[in-house]
Design an enzyme around this catalytic site. Structure first.
Site, PDB file in Angstrom:
ATOM      1  CD  GLU A 165      -2.828   0.677   2.673  1.00 42.13           C
ATOM      2  OE1 GLU A 165      -2.530  -0.316   3.329  1.00 42.13           O
ATOM      3  OE2 GLU A 165      -3.112   1.979   2.928  1.00 42.13           O
ATOM      4  NE  ARG A 198       3.403  -7.248  10.316  1.00 38.97           N
ATOM      5  CZ  ARG A 198       2.623  -6.825   9.406  1.00 38.97           C
ATOM      6  NH1 ARG A 198       1.529  -7.113   8.883  1.00 38.97           N
ATOM      7  NH2 ARG A 198       2.856  -5.109   9.180  1.00 38.97           N
ATOM      8  CE  LYS A 244       3.457   0.771   5.218  1.00 34.40           C
ATOM      9  NZ  LYS A 244       2.394  -0.404   4.277  1.00 34.40           N
TER      10      LYS A 244
END
Ligand code: ATP
Ligand code: MG
Length: 558
Positions: A38, A263, A273
């Site tokens: 994204e 992850r 982020k």
């Protein structure tokens, strides 16, 4: 990518699935993967894991990997991130087969949505987001069906077309899948497929005011690109039934297989982020590419070689279980990589001048120095030696214990690639600080030995004062002091106050300024360093420490 790295790749459960898919289908079809960021931030080491996995599989199976910007959310994305992500993927060493934006598929996604409505599989719900949330139920309780759930196909189609045409304000209604409000999987309780958002999109401008939700857009984008294996992180496992449901209802020409993996969570680092952004906003780091950041751009500026990052991602493997990887694994991979490849140079970070009194005053000579102690193929260079040199302050001690094998008054030490010197006097300023040393050298010891074979235990590095280049050196270390900073209420309290030490007036071997700017060097006995590319540095070169020679964190048991 070179085929060398592909054949070295260890197997993992995803590769086993692909192997058995190929074996059972007897298919010669290509394996097609994608990396779908994204564009709402910069890539970090966690993304590197996903990149290496997706692109690595494409390389190994002679398949393809696309780069797809998952830009279904119009207000959050920025152009800057798109360019940065492309640069980072390229720098990591990968070429995407095709570059796509999920927004390219908005027309097709919209048509599919009408198809769902026509099949009685989706409806327009006038409930507010809050109401939808309230009626969703819990893990123990089923949800409640919306009063709008049984609208006719005709009515739904009309409403959805008006949604698209801009007849409604944000939040007035949504398109929902009609699945099962009692499903044990909350994601299957009539999830929202489209919402109204009167916002400009960086790719499609003002064309759309309805935007697809991630779960709806992602599976269909995979179909549009003919993705065979759609690899994502574990939190999407519960979304897989929805992924499959959408494709089943639409009888799509292909049905990509979603496979989830753990992850990457790295100790002493944060990879969210939002938290990384906070570090920048608060001025704790200088930006996304601050060399202490676990971002790809930070690691690039720090001097981590892309091949070492790829190697790290291979080493940690791909599993179905979340775990935390020690920072030492990443650092050691970088260290090992550089140990093999980094040419050696001499540099003095904290200089103390030594005047060699019996060395001729105007004389200067060139000494041969190996570029790598174990690799003769790296060749040699000539380094300049003269009467005045700099040594590291730490390599001198006035009242040295017996076991101190470096320089102290009356004791002899070997200068790397040069001579034996003996300290004869210590010069101090009025405040008592040592400002200079006097020494004598043994001309017989040129190159580091003497005919009498006398024992000199210590070898120290040095640079010629006349020939040295002044530099600033940034000594980087871990940004956090604790292994799991993300668990702390206050991330600030976990910061390592010594994550950056700036040293001015360092003295570098002169040849360094002529060496390629993006080369990593080992400054002998000090660590691995590379030239910083920051524009503010002016005339004085700035070097970044990539990594120390040894893992001081492991030793200190921190
Ligand atoms: P954030 O929650 O910080 O926004 P994200 O997972 O939403 O991160 P995306 O840009 O959506 O970030 O991620 C692109 C791809 O990278 C996804 O397929 C995602 O699963 C993967 N990815 C992101 N972070 C990690 C991580 N820590 N380890 C492995 N893969 C990751
Ligand atoms: Mg995301």
């Amino acid at each position: 990518m070179s085929s060398e790295s592909a054949t070295d790749t260890p197997s993992n459960f995803i590769r086993s699935i692909i192997d058995s898919d190929i074996a059972t289908s007897g298919s010669t079809g290509q394996v097609i993967t994608r990396f779908p960021p994204e564009p709402n931030g910069h890539l970090h080491i966690g993304h590197a894991k996903s990149i290496v996995l997706n692109f690595g599989i494409a390389v190994s199976y002679a398949g393809r990997c696309n780069l797809r910007f998952d830009d279904t959310n119009p207000s959050k994305e920025e152009h800057e991130y798109i360019e940065a992500i492309k640069r980072d993927v390229t720098w990591l060493g990968y070429d995407w087969y095709e570059l796509h934006f999920a927004s390219e598929y908005f027309d097709g996604l919209y048509r599919f949505a009408e198809q769902l409505i026509q099949g009685g599989k989706a409806y327009v719900d006038d409930q507010s987001a809050d109401e939808i949330h309230q009626t969703r139920g819990t893990l123990a309780e089923p949800g409640t069906e919306s009063p709008y759930r049984n609208r006719s196909v005709k009515q739904n189609l009309d409403l959805f077309r008006r949604m698209r045409a801009g007849a409604f304000a944000d939040g007035e209604c949504v398109l929902r899948a009609k699945i099962d409000m009692a499903s044990p999987n909350l994601n299957m309780r009539d999830p929202v497929l489209y919402r109204i958002k009167h916002a400009r999109h960086h790719q499609t401008g003002n064309k759309w005011c309805v935007y697809p939700m991630y779960d709806y857009a992602h599976c269909l984008s995979d179909v549009m690109e003919g993705i065979t294996h759609s690899l994502c992180t574990l939190e999407f496992a519960d979304h897989r039934p929805l992924y499959d449901w959408v494709l089943d209802q639409l009888a799509t020409p292909c049905h990509p297989q979603q496979i989830e993996f753990a992850r990457l969570q790295l100790e002493y680092a944060i990879t969210s982020k939002r938290d990384l952004n906070m570090l920048i906003k608060k001025g704790i780091v200088s930006g996304w590419d601050d060399p202490r950041m676990p971002t790809i751009s930070g690691m690039r500026r720090r001097g981590y070689p892309p091949a070492a990052i790829r190697d790290f991602c291979e080493r940690i493997g791909v599993t179905k279980k979340d775990s935390t990887i020690e920072m030492g694994v990443l650092e050691n991979t970088v260290r090992e990589y550089l140990n093999e490849r980094a040419p050696r140079r001499l540099a003095v970070l904290n200089p103390l001048k030594v005047v060699i009194e019996n060395y001729p005053e105007v004389h200067e000579e060139l000494l041969e120095a190996a570029n790598h102690p174990q690799k003769p193929e790296f060749g040699v260079r000539n380094i300049s030696f003269s009467r005045e040199i700099y040594i590291e302050r730490d390599d001198f001690m006035e009242d040295a214990p017996k076991k101190f094998f470096r320089l102290s008054p009356g004791r002899e030490v070997r200068l790397r690639f040069a001579y034996y010197i003996t300290c004869t006097a210590v010069i101090k300023d009025p405040a008592g600080h040592i400002v200079e040393l006097r020494a004598t050298y043994d001309p017989e010891s040129r190159g580091g030995g003497t005919a009498d074979g006398r024992k000199v235990r210590g070898t120290i590095h040095w640079v010629s004062a006349k020939q040295a280049v002044d530099a600033r050196v940034n000594l980087y270390d871990r940004l956090f002091n604790t292994p799991a900073p993300w668990t702390a209420d206050d991330i600030h309290s976990q910061l390592n106050p010594d994550s950056l030490r700036i040293l001015q007036g360092c003295k570098l071997e002169v040849g360094l300024s002529r060496d390629a700017a993006d080369t990593a060097f080992q400054f002998e006995r000090l660590g691995y360093f590379t030239l910083d590319h920051a524009p503010e540095s002016g005339d004085t070169p700035v070097y970044n420490r990539i990594i120390s020679l040894r893992d001081s964190w492991a030793k200190a048991g921190k």
